[in-house]
Design an enzyme around this catalytic site. Structure first.
Site, short mmCIF file in Angstrom:
data_model
loop_
_atom_site.label_atom_id
_atom_site.label_comp_id
_atom_site.label_asym_id
_atom_site.label_seq_id
_atom_site.Cartn_x
_atom_site.Cartn_y
_atom_site.Cartn_z
CB THR A 50 -5.88 4.61 9.08
OG1 THR A 50 -4.85 3.43 8.12
CG2 THR A 50 -5.96 3.85 10.20
CG HIS B 263 -5.64 -1.93 9.64
ND1 HIS B 263 -5.73 -1.17 9.10
CD2 HIS B 263 -5.39 -1.39 10.41
CE1 HIS B 263 -5.63 -0.43 9.68
NE2 HIS B 263 -5.89 -0.35 10.60
CB ALA B 264 -1.46 -2.47 12.40
CG HIS C 100 2.23 3.67 8.57
ND1 HIS C 100 3.21 3.78 9.66
CD2 HIS C 100 2.10 4.80 8.49
CE1 HIS C 100 3.29 4.62 10.48
NE2 HIS C 100 3.30 5.20 9.83
CD GLU D 95 -7.16 -0.54 1.21
OE1 GLU D 95 -7.68 0.53 1.38
OE2 GLU D 95 -6.49 -1.42 1.25
NE ARG E 40 5.96 22.33 1.07
CZ ARG E 40 7.73 22.48 1.21
NH1 ARG E 40 8.19 22.13 2.25
NH2 ARG E 40 7.66 23.66 0.39
CG ASP F 104 -2.87 5.15 0.40
OD1 ASP F 104 -3.27 4.32 -0.38
OD2 ASP F 104 -4.17 3.98 1.02
CG HIS F 105 0.60 6.19 4.55
ND1 HIS F 105 -0.28 7.46 5.08
CD2 HIS F 105 -0.03 4.92 5.72
CE1 HIS F 105 -0.56 7.11 5.61
NE2 HIS F 105 -0.96 5.40 6.40
CG ASN G 247 -1.65 1.14 1.12
OD1 ASN G 247 -1.48 2.39 1.09
ND2 ASN G 247 -3.56 0.37 1.41
CG HIS H 106 -8.00 3.88 0.67
ND1 HIS H 106 -9.19 4.35 2.09
CD2 HIS H 106 -9.61 3.87 0.42
CE1 HIS H 106 -9.78 4.09 2.45
NE2 HIS H 106 -10.83 4.07 1.30
#
Length: 249
Positions: free
Chosen positions: A100, A198-199, A221, A70, A18, A9-10, A7, A43
């Protein structure tokens, strides 16, 4: 062999901090692929807080591994998915005030609507996954609405693992692992694909990766966090090594 969906996303979260053009999630996807990722997950949230519509289009055009989108089960997102045609669309619950995704999708309370969403996605050739808690009632409902894949929410396991000082043999952690194991058995008994995510991180991934029948983990993440220091390619490669080591016994 167990697969890793990364993933990214981050990477987009960092860019959106920014409101600029870098770092580019598409380049992160390329680096993840080079590190051994089997798929890329993004996502596209309704509030567009990180991944943007153009990111998804560019990922579809440029990545050479499967794309997992997602999404909330809304008409807007179904339309976008049908247009872009990712290999898989994962239906998730979504709240504008959450940091999240905080829990699994409640299929039982909305079977008719979700069955229609899955049919519309299937009509476009898209495999549908559902992100759910490790509850047999939700798994049975997923089978009834035509989901092909169930991704079990591993957040409770990850939180227990952390709370118990990373002791994988503690009763609290073993109870969460057993709950996921039993969920996986139920998923497989329905002929659906058993995924999880997840996590998950570099410390807690292996007990999940060695569960019988598990096919794919989605992790983001932890990999992006590690990549800040080691680079995405190396971060993905290390996660893949840990998973394969666990799956091989």
């Amino acid at each position: 062999m167990i697969e890793l969906g990364v993933n990214i996303d981050h990477v987009a979260t960092l860019r959106q901090a920014r409101r600029t053009w870098e770092p580019d999630p598409t380049w992160a996807a390329v680096e993840a692929h080079l590190g051994g990722a089997d798929g890329i997950t993004v996502h596209l949230r309704e509030d567009r807080r990180h991944i943007q519509d153009d990111d998804v289009r560019r990922l579809r055009e440029l990545t050479q591994i499967k794309l997992n989108l997602e999404m909330a089960a809304t008409d807007e997102m179904v339309g976008i998915a049908r247009s872009i045609k990712p290999e898989m669309a994962m239906l998730v619950p979504e709240g504008r005030h959450e940091v999240t995704t905080e829990g699994g999708l409640d299929i039982v309370s909305q079977e008719a609507r979700l069955k229609d969403v899955i049919a519309r996605l299937a009509d476009a050739g898209i495999v549908t996954s559902v992100f759910i808690d490790a509850e047999i009632a939700q798994i049975d409902a997923a089978a009834r609405i035509g989901a092909r894949v169930c991704e079990i929410h591993t957040g409770p396991y990850a939180h227990a693992f952390h709370a118990q000082g990373r002791d994988a043999e503690s009763p609290a952690v073993l109870a969460e692992i057993d709950k996921i194991r039993r969920a996986g058995e139920a998923i497989c008994s329905h002929g659906m694909r058993f995924n999880a995510g997840h996590a998950l991180n570099y410390y807690n991934v292996q007990p999940i990766a060695r569960l019988p029948g598990i096919r794919e983990l989605h992790i983001g993440h932890a990999i992006v966090s590690r990549a800040v220091f080691s680079g995405i390619r190396e971060a993905v490669a290390e996660m893949k090594r840990l998973m394969r080591e666990a799956a091989a016994g």
